[in-house]
Write an enzyme that holds these catalytic residues in place. Structure first.
Site, short mmCIF file in Angstrom:
data_model
loop_
_atom_site.label_atom_id
_atom_site.label_comp_id
_atom_site.label_asym_id
_atom_site.label_seq_id
_atom_site.Cartn_x
_atom_site.Cartn_y
_atom_site.Cartn_z
N PRO A 2 0.81 -1.19 0.00
CA PRO A 2 0.00 0.00 0.00
C PRO A 2 0.85 1.25 0.00
O PRO A 2 1.78 1.38 0.80
CB PRO A 2 -0.78 -0.10 1.29
CG PRO A 2 -0.12 -1.18 2.08
CD PRO A 2 1.04 -1.68 1.35
N GLU A 3 0.49 2.15 -0.88
CA GLU A 3 1.10 3.47 -0.90
C GLU A 3 0.03 4.45 -0.41
O GLU A 3 -1.03 4.02 0.04
CB GLU A 3 1.58 3.80 -2.32
CG GLU A 3 2.51 2.73 -2.88
CD GLU A 3 2.99 3.03 -4.29
OE1 GLU A 3 3.12 4.20 -4.65
OE2 GLU A 3 3.23 2.06 -5.04
#
Length: 274
Positions: A2-3
DNA sequence: ACAGGATCCTGGGGGC
DNA sequence: TGCCCCCAGGATCCTG
């Protein structure tokens, strides 16, 4: 995994399900996360009402009045609220039973993520200060950003991945931002002119904004706070498109290793010239 | 200062 | 079906 857009989506999903709720029980698996959970934290967390949930870079911050929880999803972390009746999936490492018959669950196949207790906001801020966590991309001051680029001989890709320069960009959105700005990933920060620096800053904002609208990218493990997958993976223009035609010029997208990560770009649209 | 590699983990996919 | 190798949205530490 996840960014920033994925973490933002999780936070937005969890907010209505979590704020006002309190933890009545905490269950932890035997397998250790990146930072080991300490049972001594639990007495401080149980019974505390959740006041708010925030995102900072790729971190999730849960305000429990005095104590805080700091969560990082690593590569494969999932942080969801579901009914306690739903069977727990494998690799579920921390479960917070809520006072409304739901559970807040942290699941992480590769266990690069973490769930950590902080006794106060001050201690949490000290942690970020010590790490030197950079500004949010949306608050990034153009002059400050220009300065960061001017002062380094590192590649643009390495700069974008550096969380002390700007917080929240990871491998996917670094590549997508460089494509948007038409800049080659190996270009050295120092060599950009002010116009190009500003183009890159605006590209980051634009790409991240679009990705948030699409609820992030689900390639494999990622799901939002209510278990839904994202849609942004369908709109990648370079990431994971090695050998496929560029959406602008039909040239084949190339893939190289850079800054320790796979890096995707269009060799025609993203020229090395400055 | 910076690049590159290794490390922490597990699982999926491709090749044979 | 099985095995081996490579790959993966991150962060950090070590070497040269």
């Amino acid at each position: 995994m996840p960014e920033l857009p994925e973490v933002e989506t999780v936070v937005r999903d969890l907010r209505p399900l979590l704020v006002g709720r309190s933890f009545i029980e905490i269950t932890v698996s035997k397998k250790a996360l990146r930072r080991k959970w300490s049972r001594s934290w639990e007495v401080h967390l149980l019974g505390q009402r959740t006041r708010a949930i925030h995102r900072r870079g790729k971190w999730i911050l849960i305000d429990l009045g005095e104590p805080w929880l700091l969560v990082h999803l690593g590569m494969t972390g999932q942080f969801t609220v579901v009914s306690a009746k739903v069977p727990r999936e494998t690799h579920t490492h921390v479960v917070f039973s809520l006072d409304d018959a739901n559970e807040l669950r942290f699941r992480d196949v590769r266990r690069f993520g973490s769930v950590t207790y902080y006794p106060s906001r001050v201690k949490l801020d000290a942690h970020f200060l010590q790490k030197g966590l950079g500004p949010e991309p949306f608050d990034l001051d153009p002059d400050c950003w220009g300065e960061s680029l001017r002062n380094t001989r590192r590649s643009l890709k390495a700069i974008l991945l550096d969380q002390t320069v700007v917080a929240g960009v990871g491998n996917i959105y670094a590549d997508e931002s460089l494509f948007e700005a038409r800049l080659h990933p190996t270009l050295v920060g120092q060599t950009l002119n002010p116009k190009q620096a500003e183009q890159l800053r605006l590209a980051i904002v634009s790409v991240l904004t679009r990705a948030i609208e699409k609820r992030g990218s689900s390639i494999r493990d990622y799901v939002g706070g209510s278990g839904l997958r994202g849609q942004m993976q369908d709109e990648f223009r370079v990431y994971g498109r090695t050998g496929e035609p560029c959406v602008r010029c039909r040239t084949e997208i190339e893939r190289i290793a850079l800054a320790g990560r796979s890096t995707h770009f269009c060799p025609k649209c993203q020229r090395k010239r400055v």
